[in-house]
Design a protein around this motif. Structure first.
Motif, PDB file in Angstrom:
ATOM      1  N   UNK A 150       0.828  -1.197   0.000  1.00 24.09           N
ATOM      2  CA  UNK A 150       0.000   0.000   0.000  1.00 24.09           C
ATOM      3  C   UNK A 150       0.872   1.261   0.000  1.00 24.09           C
ATOM      4  N   UNK A 151       1.830   1.328   0.928  1.00 26.42           N
ATOM      5  CA  UNK A 151       2.692   2.503   1.008  1.00 26.42           C
ATOM      6  C   UNK A 151       3.574   2.629  -0.232  1.00 26.42           C
ATOM      7  N   UNK A 152       4.067   1.482  -0.723  1.00 26.63           N
ATOM      8  CA  UNK A 152       4.891   1.521  -1.935  1.00 26.63           C
ATOM      9  C   UNK A 152       4.076   2.029  -3.127  1.00 26.63           C
ATOM     10  N   UNK A 153       2.830   1.549  -3.232  1.00 29.03           N
ATOM     11  CA  UNK A 153       1.980   1.971  -4.343  1.00 29.03           C
ATOM     12  C   UNK A 153       1.672   3.462  -4.257  1.00 29.03           C
ATOM     13  N   UNK A 154       1.431   3.945  -3.049  1.00 34.09           N
ATOM     14  CA  UNK A 154       1.155   5.375  -2.879  1.00 34.09           C
ATOM     15  C   UNK A 154       2.381   6.203  -3.250  1.00 34.09           C
ATOM     16  N   UNK A 155       3.552   5.770  -2.773  1.00 38.15           N
ATOM     17  CA  UNK A 155       4.783   6.505  -3.083  1.00 38.15           C
ATOM     18  C   UNK A 155       5.049   6.501  -4.585  1.00 38.15           C
ATOM     19  N   UNK A 156       4.802   5.371  -5.220  1.00 35.90           N
ATOM     20  CA  UNK A 156       4.996   5.281  -6.666  1.00 35.90           C
ATOM     21  C   UNK A 156       4.060   6.231  -7.403  1.00 35.90           C
ATOM     22  N   UNK A 157       2.800   6.303  -6.947  1.00 37.11           N
ATOM     23  CA  UNK A 157       1.833   7.187  -7.594  1.00 37.11           C
ATOM     24  C   UNK A 157       2.239   8.649  -7.439  1.00 37.11           C
TER      25      UNK A 157
ATOM     26  N   UNK B  39       3.487  11.259 -10.477  1.00 38.35           N
ATOM     27  CA  UNK B  39       2.498  12.305 -10.731  1.00 38.35           C
ATOM     28  C   UNK B  39       1.098  11.784 -10.973  1.00 38.35           C
ATOM     29  N   UNK B  40       0.842  10.534 -10.585  1.00 36.65           N
ATOM     30  CA  UNK B  40      -0.491   9.948 -10.765  1.00 36.65           C
ATOM     31  C   UNK B  40      -1.362  10.356  -9.575  1.00 36.65           C
ATOM     32  N   UNK B  41      -1.851  11.590  -9.621  1.00 39.22           N
ATOM     33  CA  UNK B  41      -2.592  12.147  -8.487  1.00 39.22           C
ATOM     34  C   UNK B  41      -3.867  11.369  -8.195  1.00 39.22           C
ATOM     35  N   UNK B  42      -4.565  10.959  -9.243  1.00 38.67           N
ATOM     36  CA  UNK B  42      -5.835  10.257  -9.048  1.00 38.67           C
ATOM     37  C   UNK B  42      -5.629   8.951  -8.284  1.00 38.67           C
ATOM     38  N   UNK B  43      -4.590   8.204  -8.645  1.00 35.98           N
ATOM     39  CA  UNK B  43      -4.339   6.934  -7.956  1.00 35.98           C
ATOM     40  C   UNK B  43      -3.898   7.178  -6.516  1.00 35.98           C
ATOM     41  N   UNK B  44      -3.063   8.188  -6.310  1.00 39.45           N
ATOM     42  CA  UNK B  44      -2.610   8.497  -4.951  1.00 39.45           C
ATOM     43  C   UNK B  44      -3.786   8.891  -4.067  1.00 39.45           C
ATOM     44  N   UNK B  45      -4.679   9.726  -4.592  1.00 37.03           N
ATOM     45  CA  UNK B  45      -5.839  10.155  -3.806  1.00 37.03           C
ATOM     46  C   UNK B  45      -6.781   8.984  -3.539  1.00 37.03           C
TER      47      UNK B  45
ATOM     48  N   UNK C 187     -11.724   3.166  -6.642  1.00 34.06           N
ATOM     49  CA  UNK C 187     -11.529   2.546  -7.950  1.00 34.06           C
ATOM     50  C   UNK C 187     -10.774   1.227  -7.831  1.00 34.06           C
ATOM     51  N   UNK C 188     -11.291   0.212  -8.512  1.00 35.39           N
ATOM     52  CA  UNK C 188     -10.683  -1.117  -8.445  1.00 35.39           C
ATOM     53  C   UNK C 188      -9.259  -1.106  -8.985  1.00 35.39           C
ATOM     54  N   UNK C 189      -9.002  -0.299 -10.010  1.00 37.13           N
ATOM     55  CA  UNK C 189      -7.660  -0.247 -10.597  1.00 37.13           C
ATOM     56  C   UNK C 189      -6.640   0.255  -9.584  1.00 37.13           C
ATOM     57  N   UNK C 190      -7.033   1.243  -8.795  1.00 41.23           N
ATOM     58  CA  UNK C 190      -6.119   1.775  -7.781  1.00 41.23           C
ATOM     59  C   UNK C 190      -5.819   0.723  -6.729  1.00 41.23           C
TER      60      UNK C 190
ATOM     61  N   UNK D  52      -2.078  -1.618  -5.716  1.00 44.19           N
ATOM     62  CA  UNK D  52      -1.477  -1.744  -4.385  1.00 44.19           C
ATOM     63  C   UNK D  52      -1.611  -3.154  -3.833  1.00 44.19           C
ATOM     64  N   UNK D  53      -2.247  -4.037  -4.599  1.00 40.44           N
ATOM     65  CA  UNK D  53      -2.406  -5.413  -4.148  1.00 40.44           C
ATOM     66  C   UNK D  53      -3.395  -5.567  -3.018  1.00 40.44           C
TER      67      UNK D  53
END
Length: 268
Positions: A1-8, A12-18, A31-34, A38-39
């Motif tokens: 989860x934290x890795x996925x957020x940091x990657x987003x 600059x993938x603001x939508x995924x981070x939010x 969103x299911x994609x987000x 993050x697994x």
């Protein structure tokens, strides 16, 4: 989860981070994609939140931080919720307290703030006897001898001396971060803080207990900032306190302009 957020964030993938932050906050319909990125699956429930909190504490510890302070502020608002929602929240609070006490969250400091009505009234913790038993403290004794190690601490209201002490601490902190520190301590000395405290309390009907917010606002914005920026500004000569109705809360406004019996319209 934290890795996925940091990657987003890094990409600059603001939508995924939010979306990931929303999931961590317990929001539904993320969103299911987000979540796939993050697994994670499903929504964050009580058990998942507790596990995430444990993981966060481990990350903070390994990053060199001493721990985490969690503040549940103004819990008295639970009293205005629907009965079943309130009871569920009280039970969740009881579970969290028990798990902290059992050592499940090393490095976590839990602070719960609320009004006396929540801790002592019929619509607060008394609705859940196990929670009331854990938090009950006898406050019938002299406040001077309150036990600061007790599970519940009573905060006494401000008086003139404590309001001045608050001003001293704020002034000193401000001066430490300013190039005009000596000048600030000279012009905004303890005597001036006492005069300002009296003036603010007087503008609020003499109610010192509700004055801290306005006092600090005036001290920093009207006095300290000007002393810091203008070499010829002297608060004793160039500043006179004014408190307009628009900058007060409803409680402060009522005390600042107490209604008289003749001001109340009666239907006769």
């Amino acid at each position: 989860m934290l890795r996925a957020y940091r990657s987003a964030v890094d990409t600059g993938d603001t939508a995924r981070a939010e979306a990931l932050v929303a999931w961590l906050g317990g929001q539904p319909h993320v969103a299911a994609a987000a979540k796939r990125s993050a697994g994670i699956k499903g929504d964050l429930d009580h058990f998942g939140a507790m596990g995430a909190l444990q993981g966060l504490l481990v990350v903070l510890r390994d990053a060199g931080h001493p721990g985490l302070l969690v503040v549940l502020d103004e819990v008295e608002t639970l009293q205005r919720m629907r009965g079943d929602v309130r009871d569920k929240a009280l039970n969740a609070m009881r579970q969290l307290i028990d798990e902290v006490d059992a050592g499940r969250f090393p490095g976590l400091y839990l602070l719960i703030t609320g009004t006396p009505a929540f801790f002592e009234g019929p619509s607060g913790i008394s609705r859940l006897p196990p929670l009331a038993g854990r938090l009950r403290v006898d406050f019938d004794t002299d406040p001077r001898f309150d036990n600061p190690r007790a599970v519940q601490i009573r905060l006494r209201g401000f008086d003139h001396d404590s309001l001045v002490e608050l001003g001293q601490r704020v002034r000193d902190l401000y001066a430490e971060g300013s190039t005009q520190g000596d000048r600030i301590r000279t012009l905004v000395d303890d005597d001036y803080l006492g005069l300002l405290a009296d003036a603010v309390a007087g503008s609020l009907g003499g109610q010192v207990g509700i004055a801290p917010r306005v006092f600090l606002k005036k001290l920093v914005g009207d006095v300290l900032d000007r002393v810091d920026q203008f070499d010829d500004f002297d608060p004793r000569q160039h500043y006179q306190l004014t408190v307009s109705s628009g900058e007060l809360t409803d409680v402060e406004r009522n005390l600042a302009q107490p209604a008289r019996a003749g001001d109340i319209d009666l239907e006769l």
